[in-house]
Design a protein around this motif. Sequence first.
Motif, PDB file in Angstrom:
ATOM      1  N   GLN A 102     -23.395  -6.711 -32.385  1.00 48.60           N
ATOM      2  CA  GLN A 102     -23.600  -5.320 -32.779  1.00 48.60           C
ATOM      3  C   GLN A 102     -25.065  -4.891 -32.710  1.00 48.60           C
ATOM      4  N   TRP A 103     -25.985  -5.854 -32.598  1.00 42.74           N
ATOM      5  CA  TRP A 103     -27.398  -5.456 -32.628  1.00 42.74           C
ATOM      6  C   TRP A 103     -28.255  -6.020 -31.506  1.00 42.74           C
ATOM      7  N   LEU A 104     -27.842  -7.104 -30.887  1.00 41.25           N
ATOM      8  CA  LEU A 104     -28.709  -7.704 -29.872  1.00 41.25           C
ATOM      9  C   LEU A 104     -28.078  -7.711 -28.484  1.00 41.25           C
ATOM     10  N   GLY A 105     -26.811  -7.974 -28.421  1.00 38.33           N
ATOM     11  CA  GLY A 105     -26.105  -8.055 -27.146  1.00 38.33           C
ATOM     12  C   GLY A 105     -24.904  -8.964 -27.297  1.00 38.33           C
ATOM     13  N   ARG A 106     -24.178  -9.186 -26.215  1.00 42.68           N
ATOM     14  CA  ARG A 106     -22.970 -10.009 -26.280  1.00 42.68           C
ATOM     15  C   ARG A 106     -23.342 -11.493 -26.283  1.00 42.68           C
ATOM     16  N   PRO A 107     -23.024 -12.196 -27.389  1.00 44.80           N
ATOM     17  CA  PRO A 107     -23.342 -13.625 -27.445  1.00 44.80           C
ATOM     18  C   PRO A 107     -22.492 -14.439 -26.461  1.00 44.80           C
ATOM     19  N   VAL A 108     -23.173 -15.241 -25.667  1.00 41.49           N
ATOM     20  CA  VAL A 108     -22.512 -16.198 -24.799  1.00 41.49           C
ATOM     21  C   VAL A 108     -22.447 -17.531 -25.546  1.00 41.49           C
ATOM     22  N   GLU A 109     -23.516 -17.825 -26.286  1.00 44.28           N
ATOM     23  CA  GLU A 109     -23.574 -18.976 -27.195  1.00 44.28           C
ATOM     24  C   GLU A 109     -24.216 -18.502 -28.492  1.00 44.28           C
ATOM     25  N   CYS A 110     -23.738 -19.026 -29.615  1.00 35.90           N
ATOM     26  CA  CYS A 110     -24.327 -18.694 -30.916  1.00 35.90           C
ATOM     27  C   CYS A 110     -24.186 -19.914 -31.817  1.00 35.90           C
ATOM     28  N   ASP A 111     -25.102 -20.848 -31.666  1.00 33.18           N
ATOM     29  CA  ASP A 111     -25.096 -22.112 -32.404  1.00 33.18           C
ATOM     30  C   ASP A 111     -26.418 -22.222 -33.175  1.00 33.18           C
ATOM     31  N   VAL A 112     -26.423 -21.650 -34.383  1.00 33.42           N
ATOM     32  CA  VAL A 112     -27.651 -21.560 -35.171  1.00 33.42           C
ATOM     33  C   VAL A 112     -27.769 -22.801 -36.065  1.00 33.42           C
ATOM     34  N   ARG A 113     -28.231 -23.863 -35.438  1.00 32.68           N
ATOM     35  CA  ARG A 113     -28.540 -25.123 -36.125  1.00 32.68           C
ATOM     36  C   ARG A 113     -29.655 -25.779 -35.333  1.00 32.68           C
ATOM     37  N   HIS A 171     -27.515  -9.217 -22.392  1.00 32.49           N
ATOM     38  CA  HIS A 171     -28.003  -7.893 -22.776  1.00 32.49           C
ATOM     39  C   HIS A 171     -27.418  -6.796 -21.903  1.00 32.49           C
ATOM     40  N   SER A 172     -26.549  -7.152 -20.989  1.00 36.43           N
ATOM     41  CA  SER A 172     -25.837  -6.226 -20.107  1.00 36.43           C
ATOM     42  C   SER A 172     -25.965  -6.706 -18.673  1.00 36.43           C
ATOM     43  N   GLY A 173     -24.856  -6.755 -18.015  1.00 34.64           N
ATOM     44  CA  GLY A 173     -24.846  -7.090 -16.596  1.00 34.64           C
ATOM     45  C   GLY A 173     -25.335  -8.482 -16.259  1.00 34.64           C
ATOM     46  N   GLY A 174     -25.167  -9.431 -17.157  1.00 35.70           N
ATOM     47  CA  GLY A 174     -25.616 -10.797 -16.909  1.00 35.70           C
ATOM     48  C   GLY A 174     -27.098 -11.030 -17.127  1.00 35.70           C
ATOM     49  N   TYR A 175     -27.795 -10.065 -17.718  1.00 33.78           N
ATOM     50  CA  TYR A 175     -29.226 -10.199 -18.031  1.00 33.78           C
ATOM     51  C   TYR A 175     -29.328 -10.980 -19.344  1.00 33.78           C
ATOM     52  N   LEU A 176     -29.615 -12.272 -19.276  1.00 29.79           N
ATOM     53  CA  LEU A 176     -29.513 -13.177 -20.419  1.00 29.79           C
ATOM     54  C   LEU A 176     -30.851 -13.521 -21.059  1.00 29.79           C
ATOM     55  N   SER A 177     -30.867 -13.513 -22.394  1.00 28.11           N
ATOM     56  CA  SER A 177     -31.965 -14.146 -23.122  1.00 28.11           C
ATOM     57  C   SER A 177     -31.432 -15.500 -23.589  1.00 28.11           C
ATOM     58  N   ARG A 178     -32.321 -16.485 -23.592  1.00 30.63           N
ATOM     59  CA  ARG A 178     -31.934 -17.841 -23.997  1.00 30.63           C
ATOM     60  C   ARG A 178     -32.920 -18.325 -25.051  1.00 30.63           C
ATOM     61  N   SER A 179     -32.359 -18.880 -26.119  1.00 33.05           N
ATOM     62  CA  SER A 179     -33.192 -19.411 -27.202  1.00 33.05           C
ATOM     63  C   SER A 179     -32.675 -20.775 -27.614  1.00 33.05           C
ATOM     64  N   VAL A 180     -33.603 -21.665 -27.955  1.00 29.07           N
ATOM     65  CA  VAL A 180     -33.275 -22.966 -28.528  1.00 29.07           C
ATOM     66  C   VAL A 180     -33.842 -22.959 -29.941  1.00 29.07           C
ATOM     67  N   ILE A 181     -33.016 -23.310 -30.903  1.00 32.69           N
ATOM     68  CA  ILE A 181     -33.427 -23.329 -32.307  1.00 32.69           C
ATOM     69  C   ILE A 181     -34.339 -24.531 -32.528  1.00 32.69           C
ATOM     70  N   THR A 182     -35.550 -24.281 -33.015  1.00 32.80           N
ATOM     71  CA  THR A 182     -36.515 -25.352 -33.244  1.00 32.80           C
ATOM     72  C   THR A 182     -36.663 -25.697 -34.721  1.00 32.80           C
ATOM     73  N   ASP A 183     -36.295 -24.771 -35.600  1.00 34.35           N
ATOM     74  CA  ASP A 183     -36.364 -25.028 -37.038  1.00 34.35           C
ATOM     75  C   ASP A 183     -35.423 -24.065 -37.732  1.00 34.35           C
ATOM     76  N   VAL A 184     -34.672 -24.575 -38.689  1.00 34.04           N
ATOM     77  CA  VAL A 184     -33.728 -23.721 -39.411  1.00 34.04           C
ATOM     78  C   VAL A 184     -33.594 -24.186 -40.845  1.00 34.04           C
ATOM     79  N   GLU A 185     -33.680 -23.241 -41.765  1.00 37.02           N
ATOM     80  CA  GLU A 185     -33.437 -23.480 -43.195  1.00 37.02           C
ATOM     81  C   GLU A 185     -32.598 -22.310 -43.684  1.00 37.02           C
ATOM     82  N   GLU A 186     -31.284 -22.442 -43.549  1.00 38.75           N
ATOM     83  CA  GLU A 186     -30.374 -21.354 -43.915  1.00 38.75           C
ATOM     84  C   GLU A 186     -30.458 -21.068 -45.406  1.00 38.75           C
ATOM     85  N   PRO A 187     -30.541 -19.851 -45.846  1.00 44.80           N
ATOM     86  CA  PRO A 187     -30.659 -18.579 -45.142  1.00 44.80           C
ATOM     87  C   PRO A 187     -32.068 -17.994 -45.199  1.00 44.80           C
ATOM     88  N   ARG A 188     -33.090 -18.810 -45.062  1.00 47.50           N
ATOM     89  CA  ARG A 188     -34.461 -18.330 -45.276  1.00 47.50           C
ATOM     90  C   ARG A 188     -35.391 -18.378 -44.081  1.00 47.50           C
TER      91      ARG A 188
END
Length: 165
Positions: free
Chosen positions: A38-49, A58-75
């Motif tokens: 609803q706010w960034l684009g259509r998730p192809v992967e969403c593994d927040v760990r 983000h539309s038409g196959g225009y992809l952003s890719r991120s690798v999670i390097t640090d996570v402390e849910e929910p902060r």
Amino acid sequence: MPLTSVSTADGSLRISWTFPAPAPAVWAGFADAALLSQWLGRPVECDVRADGSIVVDHSGGYLSRSVITDVEEPRHLAMSWEFPEEHESRIQIRLQDAEEGTLMDFTHHDLGALVDSYGPGWITHLTYLEAAIAGGAIPASRFWPLHATFETLYAAHVAADAVTG
């Protein structure tokens, strides 16, 4: 829009934003694929760990890719950011309780000369995030008109900072 501050220094964009919601609700905007869409684009992967990845179309196959390097849910969330035809950068998100809900400190590092082009984009996306968290998604068709408005306001802000700074 509870945008608290925007600043740029050393090629990094820093945005402070207060959401009228508790930290777990704001966190869900990053970790829940339905909210992310609803706010960034259509998730192809969403593994927040740790070592997980977020890939967004983000539309038409225009992809952003991120690798999670640090996570402390929910902060706290830190991740790489790769966007087509741009160098890799880093994003860091910190959430803390505030009287009005949750204060998010959002920093997009290593943008270099792209820093000012990212300002209006992230402000537009965070406006969509706030609406999604509140349960009132903004239609995708409104993204570019809102972006154009924020781009004009952002340019005026940057110009004013140049005069006073």
